[in-house]
Each structure stands twice: as C-alpha cells, then as structure tokens.
Design an enzyme around this catalytic site. Structure first.
Site, PDB file in Angstrom:
ATOM      1  N   PRO A  74       0.794  -1.223   0.000  1.00  0.00           N
ATOM      2  CA  PRO A  74       0.000   0.000   0.000  1.00  0.00           C
ATOM      3  C   PRO A  74       0.828   1.275   0.000  1.00  0.00           C
ATOM      4  O   PRO A  74       1.854   1.365   0.668  1.00  0.00           O
ATOM      5  CB  PRO A  74      -0.837  -0.110   1.278  1.00  0.00           C
ATOM      6  CG  PRO A  74      -0.192  -1.143   2.110  1.00  0.00           C
ATOM      7  CD  PRO A  74       0.545  -2.047   1.185  1.00  0.00           C
TER       8      PRO A  74
ATOM      9  N   ARG B 169      12.258   4.923  12.895  1.00  0.00           N
ATOM     10  CA  ARG B 169      11.043   5.713  12.717  1.00  0.00           C
ATOM     11  C   ARG B 169      10.105   5.537  13.918  1.00  0.00           C
ATOM     12  O   ARG B 169      10.532   5.123  14.991  1.00  0.00           O
ATOM     13  CB  ARG B 169      10.381   5.327  11.398  1.00  0.00           C
ATOM     14  CG  ARG B 169      11.308   5.695  10.224  1.00  0.00           C
ATOM     15  CD  ARG B 169      10.693   5.583   8.890  1.00  0.00           C
ATOM     16  NE  ARG B 169       9.489   6.407   8.791  1.00  0.00           N
ATOM     17  CZ  ARG B 169       8.535   6.177   7.901  1.00  0.00           C
ATOM     18  NH1 ARG B 169       8.633   5.178   7.038  1.00  0.00           N
ATOM     19  NH2 ARG B 169       7.466   6.953   7.844  1.00  0.00           N
TER      20      ARG B 169
END
Length: 144
Positions: free
Chosen positions: A9, A107
């Site tokens: 995605p 992250r």
C-alpha cells in the site's frame, strides 16, 4: 532467475508522498531502475503493486503456481500487522526478501516490528531503492 517484486500500500505514491522519507523518485522510475538492473543480470522480473492485502496474498500464491524462484516484497504498512501475508509467504516456500525504502527501526515505534520479516530469508531497510538491488543480490547468493 524468475523473480517477483511485490509492493504494498501507498508505494504507488512514491515521488509524491513524504519525499523527505521516501525520496523524490516516482514509483515508475524506481520500477524501471529495478527492472533494468534485474535484466542486466539475466533475471526475469515481474513487478506488482497493490493497496489491497488480499491481492498481495493472491500474487504470492500465483508466484508458487508459476514457479518463481525468488520474491522481493515491500509490504508497506502491512509489515507491522499482516499475519495473513506472513502466512502466505511461509506457505509458498519461495525465498523471499523484505525491503523497506526507509529504516523502519529509526522511525515511529509502531514501525519497529515486522510481523512479515520472520517468514523471509532476510530484510533490507534504509537503503532507498537500492534496497531492491540488495535484495536481488541476496536472492542470487541464496540460490548458490
């Protein structure tokens, strides 16, 4: 070697979304780069992208029936919660390398864990589009 590259995605939005994280090259540019590199090495490569988990699983199963010898997968956000993709990778017994353009371990906390990587022979992250080439290298070494 017959290789399938599966992108999950939002990867179709590369070059548009979060350029500071994913870079400015478009999805098409990255695909062309990877395809050229694979073909230079004599590999046949099929590229596939979907925003839908079920379509990714269908493509993994297709790789089994069409006798692919290696898979490179960037599951995108599915990395962090898709046990269905994990099971599909495990179920087909084709050497698979997980790739992430950014370093998921630096992250947000939720990105640090990959539930799909344990089904793979290895993971490349943080090398941008070169991670796909490193994954081809890994598949070549694995096949020897």
């Amino acid at each position: 070697m017959k290789i399938m590259l599966i992108n999950g995605p939002n990867l179709n939005m590369l070059g548009i979304r979060e350029k500071g994280i994913y870079g400015a090259r478009s999805y098409e540019e990255i695909c062309n780069f990877v395809k050229e590199e694979a073909e230079k090495r004599g590999h046949e490569i099929t590229l596939f992208q979907s925003n839908c988990e079920g379509e990714i699983i269908d493509e993994l199963q297709k790789a089994y029936y069409e006798k692919y010898e290696g898979i490179i997968i960037n599951p995108g956000a599915y990395t962090h919660y898709s046990y269905a993709i994990h099971d599909a990778i495990r179920g087909i017994d084709i050497p698979t390398v997980e790739v992430h353009l950014s370093n998921i371990h630096t992250r947000e906390e939720f990105r640090h864990k990959s539930v799909t990587a344990p089904a793979c022979i290895g993971q490349m992250c943080g090398f941008g589009e070169n991670g796909y080439i490193l994954a081809i290298n890994a598949l070549e070494m694995y096949k020897k």
